[in-house]
Write an enzyme that holds these catalytic residues in place. Structure first.
Site, mmCIF file in Angstrom:
data_model
loop_
_atom_site.group_PDB
_atom_site.id
_atom_site.type_symbol
_atom_site.label_atom_id
_atom_site.label_comp_id
_atom_site.label_asym_id
_atom_site.label_seq_id
_atom_site.Cartn_x
_atom_site.Cartn_y
_atom_site.Cartn_z
ATOM 1 N N ASN A 45 42.588 48.263 40.612
ATOM 2 C CA ASN A 45 41.427 47.677 41.483
ATOM 3 C C ASN A 45 41.563 48.160 42.960
ATOM 4 O O ASN A 45 42.568 48.514 43.328
ATOM 5 C CB ASN A 45 41.555 46.152 41.339
ATOM 6 C CG ASN A 45 40.225 45.452 42.004
ATOM 7 O OD1 ASN A 45 39.241 46.086 42.087
ATOM 8 N ND2 ASN A 45 40.517 44.053 42.371
ATOM 9 N N HIS A 54 40.459 47.395 46.854
ATOM 10 C CA HIS A 54 39.864 46.243 47.861
ATOM 11 C C HIS A 54 39.871 46.562 48.952
ATOM 12 O O HIS A 54 40.835 47.196 49.698
ATOM 13 C CB HIS A 54 41.018 45.044 47.634
ATOM 14 C CG HIS A 54 40.621 43.854 48.226
ATOM 15 N ND1 HIS A 54 39.406 42.749 47.798
ATOM 16 C CD2 HIS A 54 40.978 43.558 49.674
ATOM 17 C CE1 HIS A 54 39.538 42.071 48.829
ATOM 18 N NE2 HIS A 54 40.200 42.035 49.674
ATOM 19 N N GLY A 59 46.272 35.896 35.426
ATOM 20 C CA GLY A 59 46.213 34.844 36.164
ATOM 21 C C GLY A 59 44.942 34.204 37.017
ATOM 22 O O GLY A 59 45.016 33.488 37.807
ATOM 23 N N ASP A 118 43.537 39.597 43.481
ATOM 24 C CA ASP A 118 43.684 40.315 44.725
ATOM 25 C C ASP A 118 45.253 40.177 45.177
ATOM 26 O O ASP A 118 45.867 40.367 46.156
ATOM 27 C CB ASP A 118 42.964 39.856 46.182
ATOM 28 C CG ASP A 118 41.431 40.117 45.472
ATOM 29 O OD1 ASP A 118 41.217 41.102 44.960
ATOM 30 O OD2 ASP A 118 40.664 39.503 46.177
HETATM 31 C C1 GRF Z 1 34.488 48.704 47.794
HETATM 32 O O1 GRF Z 1 34.444 48.169 48.969
HETATM 33 C C2 GRF Z 1 35.608 48.244 46.821
HETATM 34 O O2 GRF Z 1 36.977 48.247 47.567
HETATM 35 C C3 GRF Z 1 35.144 46.474 46.562
HETATM 36 O O3 GRF Z 1 33.857 46.960 46.062
HETATM 37 C C4 GRF Z 1 33.202 47.954 46.834
HETATM 38 C C5 GRF Z 1 32.492 48.831 45.802
HETATM 39 O O4 GRF Z 1 31.751 49.698 46.575
HETATM 40 N N1 GRF Z 1 35.982 45.984 45.447
HETATM 41 P P1 GRF Z 1 31.144 50.862 45.798
HETATM 42 O O5 GRF Z 1 30.318 50.149 44.771
HETATM 43 O O6 GRF Z 1 32.270 51.610 44.867
HETATM 44 O O7 GRF Z 1 30.175 51.898 46.487
#
Ligand code: GRF
Length: 210
Positions: free
Chosen positions: A112, A114, A148, A154
């Site tokens: 993932n 973030h 979880g 996150d």
């Molecule tokens: C990104 O900022 C990512 O970190 C978050 O959602 C956003 C997705 O952006 N989880 P995109 O759709 O890849 O442009």
């Protein structure tokens, strides 16, 4: 042989694009085998189409309207993913929290991205939260997903992080643009390390293999 990626995306899909480009430029010896979206408006679907990558639009709502549970939807998605035999499952702006049944089935293969330096600013509004808080630096985190529930999303083991400065005259758009620029480099790099089996996970700690 190329490693296979399944990418989940709900929005613009710029991180999906970064993965597609990294594969095309052979920075990543992989192919995006399947893209799954859950929102009709997700531009990620268009990006998949333009790259000739199979795409499935799989919204949750019809399941709930038919009296099914979220877990049924997640189990269905898990079957679709399993068919692909992916080396990595990348959540690239995927706005749905998978049940543990999904995460446990593919544990250690779900990455993932973030837009903050976790554990600061978890959740869906990380960029505006960081701006509102007045931090001088924020950043990008790529991590494995842990079972979880919502909170686990996150707080899984961190693969890569990079600092992004916050300037006095930033607004959400300028800060987001700077963060996305870093995401587009960091996510493919984390996926590369994962698929090349360069990573070892010890509890919360992810280390590069010697
Ligand atoms: C990104 O900022 C990512 O970190 C978050 O959602 C956003 C997705 O952006 N989880 P995109 O759709 O890849 O442009």
């Amino acid at each position: 042989m190329k490693k296979r990626l399944v990418v989940f995306a709900s929005g613009n899909g710029s991180n999906l694009q970064a993965l597609i480009d990294a594969c095309a430029q052979q920075r990543l010896h992989a192919e995006v085998a399947l893209v799954i979206t859950n929102r009709r408006t997700a531009y990620a679907a268009e990006r998949a189409a333009q790259a000739g990558i199979p795409h499935r639009y799989e919204p949750l709502r019809p399941w709930l309207q038919n009296g099914k549970e979220r877990a049924d939807y997640d189990a269905y998605l898990a079957e679709i993913v399993a068919e692909q035999q992916p080396h990595a499952i990348v959540l690239a702006g995927w706005m749905h929290v998978f049940a543990d049944l999904f995460i446990e089935r593919f544990y250690g293969r779900i990455l993932n991205v973030h837009p903050a330096l976790l554990p600061a600013f978890p959740g869906a509004h990380a960029i505006s939260d960081a701006l509102a808080y007045g931090v001088k630096v924020t950043g990008v985190t790529v991590m494995y997903i842990w079972p979880g529930g919502l909170l686990s999303y996150d707080n899984g083991p961190i693969i890569l992080q990079e600092v992004v400065p916050v300037y006095d005259d930033d607004d959400e758009d300028t800060l987001a643009a700077r963060i996305h620029g870093v995401e587009h480099r960091l996510l493919p790099e984390a996926v590369r390390l994962h698929i090349e089996e360069k990573l070892e996970v010890h509890g919360r700690h992810v280390r590069l293999r010697p």
